[in-house]
Design a protein around this motif. Structure first.
Motif, short mmCIF file in Angstrom:
data_model
loop_
_atom_site.label_atom_id
_atom_site.label_comp_id
_atom_site.label_asym_id
_atom_site.label_seq_id
_atom_site.Cartn_x
_atom_site.Cartn_y
_atom_site.Cartn_z
N ILE A 191 0.84 -1.20 0.00
CA ILE A 191 0.00 0.00 0.00
C ILE A 191 0.87 1.25 0.00
O ILE A 191 0.66 2.19 -0.77
CB ILE A 191 -0.96 -0.01 1.21
N SER A 192 1.87 1.27 0.85
CA SER A 192 2.78 2.43 0.91
C SER A 192 3.48 2.63 -0.42
O SER A 192 3.66 3.77 -0.87
CB SER A 192 3.82 2.22 2.02
N ARG A 193 3.88 1.52 -1.04
CA ARG A 193 4.60 1.59 -2.30
C ARG A 193 3.73 2.18 -3.40
O ARG A 193 4.14 3.07 -4.14
CB ARG A 193 5.05 0.18 -2.67
N ILE A 194 2.49 1.69 -3.50
CA ILE A 194 1.59 2.15 -4.55
C ILE A 194 1.24 3.63 -4.36
O ILE A 194 1.20 4.40 -5.33
CB ILE A 194 0.31 1.30 -4.59
N LEU A 195 1.01 4.03 -3.12
CA LEU A 195 0.64 5.43 -2.88
C LEU A 195 1.82 6.37 -3.15
O LEU A 195 1.64 7.47 -3.69
CB LEU A 195 0.11 5.60 -1.46
N LEU A 196 3.02 5.93 -2.81
CA LEU A 196 4.20 6.74 -3.12
C LEU A 196 4.38 6.83 -4.63
O LEU A 196 4.72 7.89 -5.18
CB LEU A 196 5.42 6.09 -2.46
N LEU A 197 4.13 5.74 -5.31
CA LEU A 197 4.20 5.72 -6.77
C LEU A 197 3.19 6.69 -7.37
O LEU A 197 3.49 7.46 -8.29
CB LEU A 197 3.96 4.30 -7.28
N GLU A 198 1.97 6.68 -6.82
CA GLU A 198 0.93 7.59 -7.31
C GLU A 198 1.35 9.04 -7.13
O GLU A 198 1.07 9.89 -7.97
CB GLU A 198 -0.39 7.34 -6.56
N LEU A 199 2.03 9.33 -6.03
CA LEU A 199 2.48 10.70 -5.78
C LEU A 199 3.62 11.11 -6.71
O LEU A 199 3.69 12.25 -7.15
CB LEU A 199 2.95 10.84 -4.33
N GLN A 215 4.85 9.55 -9.69
CA GLN A 215 4.91 9.28 -11.13
C GLN A 215 4.48 10.49 -11.96
O GLN A 215 4.79 10.55 -13.15
CB GLN A 215 4.13 8.03 -11.51
N SER A 216 3.80 11.45 -11.32
CA SER A 216 3.47 12.67 -12.06
C SER A 216 4.71 13.55 -12.25
O SER A 216 4.71 14.47 -13.07
CB SER A 216 2.39 13.45 -11.33
N TYR A 217 5.76 13.27 -11.49
CA TYR A 217 6.99 14.07 -11.59
C TYR A 217 8.03 13.42 -12.50
O TYR A 217 8.98 14.10 -12.92
CB TYR A 217 7.61 14.27 -10.21
N GLY A 218 7.88 12.13 -12.80
CA GLY A 218 8.87 11.49 -13.64
C GLY A 218 8.75 9.99 -13.64
O GLY A 218 7.75 9.42 -13.21
N ASN A 219 9.83 9.34 -14.13
CA ASN A 219 9.85 7.88 -14.20
C ASN A 219 10.21 7.28 -12.85
O ASN A 219 11.17 7.73 -12.21
CB ASN A 219 10.88 7.43 -15.23
N CYS A 220 9.47 6.27 -12.45
CA CYS A 220 9.70 5.65 -11.15
C CYS A 220 10.14 4.20 -11.32
O CYS A 220 9.55 3.46 -12.10
CB CYS A 220 8.44 5.69 -10.30
N THR A 221 11.16 3.84 -10.59
CA THR A 221 11.62 2.45 -10.51
C THR A 221 11.35 1.98 -9.10
O THR A 221 11.48 2.75 -8.14
CB THR A 221 13.14 2.36 -10.81
N ILE A 222 10.94 0.72 -8.99
CA ILE A 222 10.57 0.18 -7.69
C ILE A 222 11.59 -0.85 -7.24
O ILE A 222 12.04 -1.69 -8.03
CB ILE A 222 9.19 -0.52 -7.76
#
Lengths: 132, 110
Positions: free
Chosen positions: A11-19, A21-28
């Motif tokens: 849950i924490s991962r997905i919400l951080l990704l949602e925040l 990914q609007s700023y750029g490319n995200c790698t997990i």
């Protein structure tokens, strides 16, 4: 902006990704060891991340160790303070030991306690001149 | 939207806290609640195993998820389990805390 999100909890991962990914490319990365492999590859390819968002409590290697190892890799690559990748700690831990350690030993740029919201994140991104 | 008030509260919280659109939260929420159920099962399993450090870690993981969902009462319970478990405090009634945590989330979990 290329961001590495290091977080083992879904849950924490997905919400951080949602925040972010609007700023750029995200790698997990879902563990400390995986994060170090990803970072090692990035430094080797001379394509470092612009930002790392790092949880602390994770199975195996914790985020504080990841941060110290990351700074060691940067030193090996002769990256000085200006070239060090900004790191935001993102954690539920709010004790002085972890906060002090992350700043004083790991040279993180921000220490964010969960839940992280968009305003809080944007403030620190602007402080680090990662966004306007 | 169902009549489930706790679910609606989480929905509203996620929209506000994370600036998410209604349809984004609609898509995310079922998976989040399933994950929450898994976290609770891990806490219960850890308690059943009798290892307080393992219980503390499971509770810590769950606490982060609960905080991100705005479930502060449940997060407080998880924190109590985490802290006392980490301190190996055998005087605590962990069974009661875990049961209270499950009860607190009963209206939400699938």
């Amino acid at each position: 902006m290329n961001v590495l999100i290091v977080e083992d909890e879904f849950i924490s991962r997905i919400l951080l990704l949602e925040l972010l990914q609007s700023y750029g490319n995200c790698t997990i990365a879902t563990s400390g060891r995986e994060a170090l492999e990803v970072l090692r590859r990035a430094y080797r390819d001379n394509d470092p991340f612009d930002l790392v968002c790092l949880d602390i409590v994770m199975p195996g290697m914790d985020g504080q160790r990841v941060l110290l190892e990351m700074r060691r890799m940067e030193q090996e690559q002769c990256r000085d303070a200006l070239e060090a990748t900004p790191v935001f700690m993102v954690t539920t831990l709010d004790d002085s030991y972890n906060i002090t350690k992350a700043f004083a030993e790991g040279y993180c740029q921000a220490y964010l306690t969960k839940p992280v919201n968009r305003d809080k994140l944007t403030y620190h991104l602007r402080e680090c001149r990662l966004v306007h | 939207m169902s009549d489930n008030v706790p679910r609606q509260q989480i929905h509203s919280y996620l929209c506000t806290q994370f600036s998410l659109k209604v349809e984004q939260v609609d898509a995310l929420l079922p998976g989040f609640l399933t994950t929450l159920a898994t976290h609770l099962a891990n806490v219960e399993q850890a308690w059943g195993g009798g290892e307080l450090i393992a219980l503390s870690k499971a509770a810590h993981t769950m606490k982060g998820a609960l905080l991100n969902l705005g479930l502060t009462d449940a997060a407080e319970l998880a924190q109590q389990i985490e802290i006392h478990g980490r301190e190996n405090d055998r005087a605590i009634d962990y069974a009661a805390l875990v049961a209270e945590l499950r009860s607190n989330l009963a209206d939400l979990l699938p």
